[in-house]
Design a protein around this motif. Structure first.
Motif, PDB file in Angstrom:
ATOM      1  N   SER A  92       0.873  -1.175   0.000  1.00 53.31           N
ATOM      2  CA  SER A  92       0.000   0.000   0.000  1.00 53.31           C
ATOM      3  C   SER A  92       0.906   1.220   0.000  1.00 53.31           C
ATOM      4  N   ARG A  94       1.614   5.211   0.249  1.00 55.83           N
ATOM      5  CA  ARG A  94       1.019   6.413   0.862  1.00 55.83           C
ATOM      6  C   ARG A  94       1.858   7.668   0.649  1.00 55.83           C
ATOM      7  N   ARG A 265       4.155 -11.170   8.007  1.00 56.86           N
ATOM      8  CA  ARG A 265       2.700 -11.289   8.173  1.00 56.86           C
ATOM      9  C   ARG A 265       2.382 -12.566   8.929  1.00 56.86           C
TER      10      ARG A 265
HETATM   11  C1  LIG Z   1     -10.436  -2.462   2.550  1.00 53.85           C
HETATM   12  C2  LIG Z   1      -9.183  -1.675   2.828  1.00 53.85           C
HETATM   13  C3  LIG Z   1      -9.259  -0.343   3.206  1.00 53.85           C
HETATM   14  C4  LIG Z   1      -8.100   0.394   3.437  1.00 53.85           C
HETATM   15  N1  LIG Z   1      -8.195   1.729   3.710  1.00 53.85           N
HETATM   16  C5  LIG Z   1      -7.078   2.452   3.889  1.00 53.85           C
HETATM   17  C6  LIG Z   1      -7.151   3.874   4.120  1.00 53.85           C
HETATM   18  O1  LIG Z   1      -8.224   4.484   4.144  1.00 53.85           O
HETATM   19  N2  LIG Z   1      -5.992   4.562   4.307  1.00 53.85           N
HETATM   20  C7  LIG Z   1      -4.776   3.932   4.269  1.00 53.85           C
HETATM   21  O2  LIG Z   1      -3.759   4.606   4.426  1.00 53.85           O
HETATM   22  N3  LIG Z   1      -4.666   2.590   4.038  1.00 53.85           N
HETATM   23  C8  LIG Z   1      -5.775   1.835   3.834  1.00 53.85           C
HETATM   24  N4  LIG Z   1      -5.689   0.492   3.569  1.00 53.85           N
HETATM   25  C9  LIG Z   1      -4.361  -0.156   3.471  1.00 53.85           C
HETATM   26  C10 LIG Z   1      -4.080  -1.119   4.640  1.00 53.85           C
HETATM   27  O3  LIG Z   1      -3.763  -0.369   5.793  1.00 53.85           O
HETATM   28  C11 LIG Z   1      -2.919  -2.039   4.219  1.00 53.85           C
HETATM   29  O4  LIG Z   1      -3.383  -2.912   3.209  1.00 53.85           O
HETATM   30  C12 LIG Z   1      -2.342  -2.865   5.353  1.00 53.85           C
HETATM   31  O5  LIG Z   1      -1.768  -2.040   6.314  1.00 53.85           O
HETATM   32  C13 LIG Z   1      -1.282  -3.865   4.850  1.00 53.85           C
HETATM   33  O6  LIG Z   1      -0.243  -3.208   4.156  1.00 53.85           O
HETATM   34  P1  LIG Z   1       0.136  -3.653   2.661  1.00 53.85           P
HETATM   35  O7  LIG Z   1      -1.086  -3.409   1.790  1.00 53.85           O
HETATM   36  O8  LIG Z   1       1.301  -2.784   2.249  1.00 53.85           O
HETATM   37  O9  LIG Z   1       0.497  -5.090   2.722  1.00 53.85           O
HETATM   38  C14 LIG Z   1      -6.828  -0.246   3.325  1.00 53.85           C
HETATM   39  C15 LIG Z   1      -6.759  -1.590   2.929  1.00 53.85           C
HETATM   40  C16 LIG Z   1      -7.912  -2.286   2.665  1.00 53.85           C
HETATM   41  C17 LIG Z   1      -7.789  -3.727   2.198  1.00 53.85           C
END
Ligand SMILES: Cc1cc2nc3c(=O)[nH]c(=O)nc-3n(C[C@H](O)[C@H](O)[C@H](O)COP(=O)(O)O)c2cc1C
Length: 276
Positions: A92, A94, A265
């Motif tokens: 994810s 940011r 994880r």
């Molecule tokens: C349904 C869903 C909603 C999420 N909403 C947000 C969000 O609003 N803001 C954000 O910064 N990350 C958001 N995330 C990212 C998650 O925090 C992130 O997938 C998780 O911390 C794992 O990290 P990775 O995706 O890098 O493996 C969301 C992820 C999912 C699956």
């Protein structure tokens, strides 16, 4: 109404098209060749499996025949280790660069996304892509108005404790909703589409992976989709049709920095039945 064109010289009468038809509309017809009986034609969901499973390319569904290329590498050509590594390294994102993604890259992503599975092969997911950091910020500004509304009028709301953070960050030029990303994608579906909510999430998941394969980072917009679903002014600003539901939102753009390792994880909990 669906009709198949069958090359009788090529058809081996193997019956795979009949066996694989999810709607059960294909049958053995005269001479042992496959056909769709007249009475079953309305039930064809146009998934194209009959065409794709045919080992001799004897069969063509009459609709959109030009789409069949037969030249693509087989999916099984992707080695499992490569796919697994690709999935592990997806992150994810940011922190984004300001540059927008070229239109032809996005066209290629959406070109592949049309193969995302949909209930009954309804293919009913629509998309909105917001281009440019300032444009995205206009919408996150409206989402911040929702946070202000919560703070002032809804003391019971779960998000009450986060509201101040969102509001203050926005005042400082930051963006906790969409992280100042240069793009925002939202998908949506007809309120009459029974599998629309699931189809939209599947499509968003594939969208994320397709972006990732092109070096484009993304992040699910969990707070932003809550704002869309709860705050009418945001739905209006995004011009979402009245009779459609929002599926999910995703911010995306080029990542500011790379990741060099994979975070740890928990193991996925699986129960095999029966145990072997
Ligand atoms: C349904 C869903 C909603 C999420 N909403 C947000 C969000 O609003 N803001 C954000 O910064 N990350 C958001 N995330 C990212 C998650 O925090 C992130 O997938 C998780 O911390 C794992 O990290 P990775 O995706 O890098 O493996 C969301 C992820 C999912 C699956």
């Amino acid at each position: 109404m669906s009709k198949i064109d069958l090359d009788l010289k090529k058809c081996s009468k193997c019956g795979l098209c009949i066996k694989d038809c999810p709607a059960g509309v294909m049958a053995t017809g005269s001479g042992g060749f496959p056909e769709i009986p007249e009475s079953r034609k309305p039930f064809c969901i146009r998934c194209g499996h009959c065409e794709a499973v045919c080992p001799t390319s004897a069969l063509t569904l009459q609709f959109r025949p030009a789409e069949k290329t037969g030249e693509e590498p087989k999916a099984s050509a992707l080695p499992p280790a490569q796919l697994e590594a690709f999935l592990r390294y997806r992150r994810s994102i940011r922190n984004y660069k300001s540059d927008t993604v070229p239109r032809d890259e996005l066209d290629a992503v959406f070109g592949a996304l049309k193969h995302s599975p949909t209930g009954g092969n309804s293919q009913g997911i629509k998309w909105l892509v917001v281009n440019g950091k300032e444009e995205v910020r206009k919408f996150t500004g409206i989402a911040v108005d929702w946070m202000k509304f919560i703070k002032e009028n809804d003391p019971e709301a779960k998000l009450k404790f986060s509201a101040d953070n969102f509001i203050k960050a926005h005042e400082k030029g930051e963006d906790l909703f969409c992280r100042n990303a240069p793009h925002l994608a939202i998908n949506y579906y007809s309120a009459l589409n029974g599998s629309g909510a699931t189809d939209a999430i599947i499509a968003m998941t594939q969208f994320e992976l397709l972006l990732s394969s092109r070096g484009i980072g993304s992040c699910w917009g969990g707070f932003f989709i809550m704002a869309i679903k709860s705050w009418k002014p945001l739905q209006t600003a995004l011009e979402l049709p009245e009779d459609f539901n929002a599926g999910y939102a995703m911010m995306f753009g080029y990542p500011s920095f790379p990741y060099h390792s994979v975070p740890r994880r928990k193991m996925v909990q699986v129960r095999y039945f029966p145990e072997r």
